[in-house]
Scaffold this active site. Sequence first.
Site, PDB file in Angstrom:
ATOM      1  N   ARG A  75       0.642  -1.437   0.040  1.00 62.24           N
ATOM      2  CA  ARG A  75       0.137  -0.329  -0.100  1.00 62.24           C
ATOM      3  C   ARG A  75       1.053   1.303  -0.580  1.00 62.24           C
ATOM      4  NH1 ARG A  75      -2.480  -3.871  -0.324  1.00 62.24           N
ATOM      5  NH2 ARG A  75      -4.221  -4.275   0.569  1.00 62.24           N
ATOM      6  N   TYR A  95       1.465  -3.116   5.122  1.00 64.52           N
ATOM      7  CA  TYR A  95       0.955  -3.194   6.650  1.00 64.52           C
ATOM      8  C   TYR A  95       0.390  -4.232   7.382  1.00 64.52           C
ATOM      9  CZ  TYR A  95      -3.542  -0.982   4.938  1.00 64.52           C
ATOM     10  OH  TYR A  95      -4.529  -0.803   4.221  1.00 64.52           O
ATOM     11  N   HIS A  96      -0.057  -5.211   6.468  1.00 66.93           N
ATOM     12  CA  HIS A  96      -0.577  -6.597   7.200  1.00 66.93           C
ATOM     13  C   HIS A  96      -0.135  -6.921   7.585  1.00 66.93           C
ATOM     14  CE1 HIS A  96      -3.837  -4.654   3.553  1.00 66.93           C
ATOM     15  NE2 HIS A  96      -4.212  -4.527   4.717  1.00 66.93           N
TER      16      HIS A  96
END
Length: 96
Positions: A75, A95-96
């Site tokens: 992202r 960021y997951h």
Amino acid sequence: MKIRNVVHRGLRRFVQRNDASGLAPSVVEKVRNILTFLLEVEDAQELRDVPAWKAHQLTGDRKGTWSLTVTRNWRITFRINTSEREIFDLDFEDYH
């Protein structure tokens, strides 16, 4: 809007010198399109105009941070200072 600062080193190099060596070749064109759009956007709500980017604001300790999808996991994230019309803390992250 103006970009105040970039967190990700490869993205910073791309923004400042058009040097894509810090990014995967498969994402360069999409990142370029997103950055061009961000520089031309007048209002944060315009971010939702491109459904493929799945623009949304994060919650919790990241409240106020916008997220745009580049790939399945990656992202572009950033915050917006509306009074100064600036994008800051621009980052390219998983960021997951």
